[in-house]
Design an enzyme around this catalytic site. Structure first.
Site, short mmCIF file in Angstrom:
data_model
loop_
_atom_site.label_atom_id
_atom_site.label_comp_id
_atom_site.label_asym_id
_atom_site.label_seq_id
_atom_site.Cartn_x
_atom_site.Cartn_y
_atom_site.Cartn_z
CE LYS A 178 -1.65 2.92 2.41
NZ LYS A 178 -1.77 4.37 2.23
N GLY A 209 -4.68 3.78 -1.97
CA GLY A 209 -5.66 4.41 -1.23
C GLY A 209 -4.93 5.04 0.07
CB THR A 210 -6.39 6.84 2.67
OG1 THR A 210 -7.71 6.17 3.01
CG2 THR A 210 -6.96 8.26 1.88
N GLY A 211 -4.45 5.67 4.20
CA GLY A 211 -4.03 4.81 5.38
C GLY A 211 -5.30 4.36 6.21
N GLY A 215 -4.91 0.92 4.35
CA GLY A 215 -3.83 0.72 5.30
C GLY A 215 -4.27 -0.11 6.51
CD GLU A 253 13.02 4.49 8.72
OE1 GLU A 253 13.19 5.34 9.63
OE2 GLU A 253 12.77 4.78 7.44
CB CYS A 287 13.23 9.41 7.98
SG CYS A 287 14.11 8.12 7.14
CD GLU A 391 10.55 13.18 10.93
OE1 GLU A 391 11.38 12.61 10.43
OE2 GLU A 391 9.27 12.93 11.01
#
Length: 487
Positions: A178, A209-211, A215, A253, A287, A391
């Protein structure tokens, strides 16, 4: 605005076929602000079909020899490389990154991910011990786990998707991937090459698609025993909660708030250009990017003067222009979020040395509505500030002074994250000492982002769980069994 008939419309890839979806999401070109692509808005039904296809393909794929699987991975790498320019153009348009970065970093690394795991899968050995007094021999056996759920982010779309796909299928698993709904085009392009590479249908399935919809359906599916995710710490918390009832294997991660520690014996002719890259490469949307620069007081003013002067030379503009250094940020919302951090810093009394709100940004006519921002350097900011703790994931870095080694280690470790750090010094003893004491999964000294894929990659604290790399990915994507034979 593009007319609907001009829009690129993606389809899910399930059981070796492209399958239309009942509803779609708009995807924007970050450099123009226009909708240019429609991405399937998949949910439980589509994920269910993809998992079924992956389960059906598992017996045949997992019974192939590592050598047979390796051949297919190498063929896929060749096919992507043959089409490198088209992939680079698509990645740049879809993500906003510069064409130069996509050509030299993203797509070559995606190709290398397949080649690397095609090779490394041939070289693993298992363990064996003998207990002569008991007349027993013990040995280990490793087998694929089953259907792997792979969820990848929008910053390095094909690069980080293939970093998961390659080891998962090399180890004999089948997958449901995904990608981010904001950057799905290169994953879809890769699917078009799978049949030609000799990949049996159902081994690689991609659901867009979206999380929150696609997801979540993948994470909650009882027939997906492992999830590999790269993305935000917040999403990872949700994945952990949702997968807990199923005892899934997780590799996470996550974010970073990465320090650069620059001692007064650093070689600034190397340090400044590298720290510019580590702060602003890919618009700061990596990241591993440096967002806190600690400079020893003796060289602080010289460093800041030179660093700001060089930052101002970075060209922001149309990502398809090969002379541009900084492309567009991923979305309007993300641009606003990054800008808000600069506003907060200013409100707290910090100094904005260059960039956002200080210098003017001239953009080409076609890019006026794009999501652009100048590389920004913030100074005179407190360690407790949200700009030093959270972050930001944009072209923003903070520069502060320090006096002693002990002090800077304590300050560098004083965040919830622990992904990567860089140390600049010509004192070998100090480099080793500082690297040992930093709470970080990766420490680069006198360089940045030099990677050996054999070695573990990942973070500590809120930066993640588990590691990726030749041995670590092999261990994650297989189950180990200890077998004892009495003779």
């Amino acid at each position: 605005m593009a007319h609907s008939e001009d829009l690129l419309v993606l389809k899910n890839f399930i059981a070796g076929k492209f399958v239309p979806c009942s509803s779609y999401i708009d995807s924007y070109n970050p450099s123009t602000g226009d909708v240019y692509c429609r991405v399937p808005d998949s949910g439980i039904e589509e994920v269910e079909a993809a998992v079924r296809a992956a389960k059906d393909a598992f017996p045949i794929w997992s019974s192939k020899s590592p050598w047979e699987r390796s051949q297919i991975l190498n063929k896929l790498a060749d096919l992507i490389e043959d089409d490198l320019e088209a992939f680079a153009q698509a990645e740049s348009k879809d993500q906003g990154k510069t064409i130069t970065f996509a050509r030299t970093v993203d797509i070559p690394r995606a190709v290398y991910n397949f080649r690397f795991f095609a090779s490394s899968i041939l070289h693993h050995t298992t363990e064996c011990t003998e207990m002569a007094s008991m007349g027993c021999v013990h040995y280990t056996s490793r087998t694929p786990v089953g259907v792997a759920g792979l969820i990848s982010p929008w910053n390095l779309p094909l690069y980080l998707l293939t970093w998961k796909v390659a080891p998962a299928i090399a180890c004999g698993n089948t997958i449901v991937a995904k990608p981010s709904e904001m950057t799905s085009v290169t994953a879809w392009m890769m699917c078009k090459l799978l049949e030609k590479a000799g990949m049996p249908p159902g081994v690689v399935n991609v659901v867009f698609g979206t999380g929150t919809k696609a997801g979540e359906a993948l994470v909650c599916h009882p027939d997906v025993p492992l999830i590999s995710f790269t993305g935000s710490t917040l999403t990872a918390q949700r994945i952990t909660e949702k997968s807990a009832p199923h005892c899934k294997k997780l590799s996470l991660e996550l974010g970073g708030k990465n320090p650069a520690i620059i001692f007064d014996d650093a070689d600034l002719s190397q340090c400044i250009p590298t720290t510019l890259r580590s702060s602003f490469a890919n618009q700061g949307e990596i990241c591993l990017c440096t967002s806190r620069i600690f400079v020893q007081r003796g060289i602080y003013s010289e460093f800041v003067k030179r660093f700001v002067a060089e930052t101002k030379k970075w060209k922001v503009g149309n990502p398809s222009d090969p002379t541009v250094d900084v492309g567009a940020l991923i979305s309007k919302e993300h641009l606003e979020k990054v800008r808000s951090y600069v506003k907060k810093a200013k409100a707290e009394g910090a100094r904005i040395l260059c960039g956002e709100g200080v210098d003017s940004l001239a953009l080409p006519a076609g890019n006026q509505k794009g999501y652009f921002m100048l590389p920004t350097v913030i100074a005179e900011i407190k360690d407790e500030s949200c700009c030093m703790q959270e972050e930001i994931f944009g072209p923003v870095t903070c520069v502060v002074a320090f006096d002693t080694e002990d002090e800077v280690i304590k300050r560098a470790n004083g965040v919830k994250y622990g992904l990567a750090a860089t140390v600049w010094s010509s004192n070998v003893g100090r480099v080793h000492r500082v690297a040992r004491r930093l709470q970080s999964g990766l420490v680069w000294t006198n360089c940045w982002l030099v990677r050996d894929l054999n070695l573990p990659f990942g973070g500590v604290k809120a930066s993640g769980i588990g590691r990726e790399g030749a041995k670590d990915s092999y261990e994650f994507f297989t189950e180990v069994k200890t077998i004892t034979i009495k003779h």
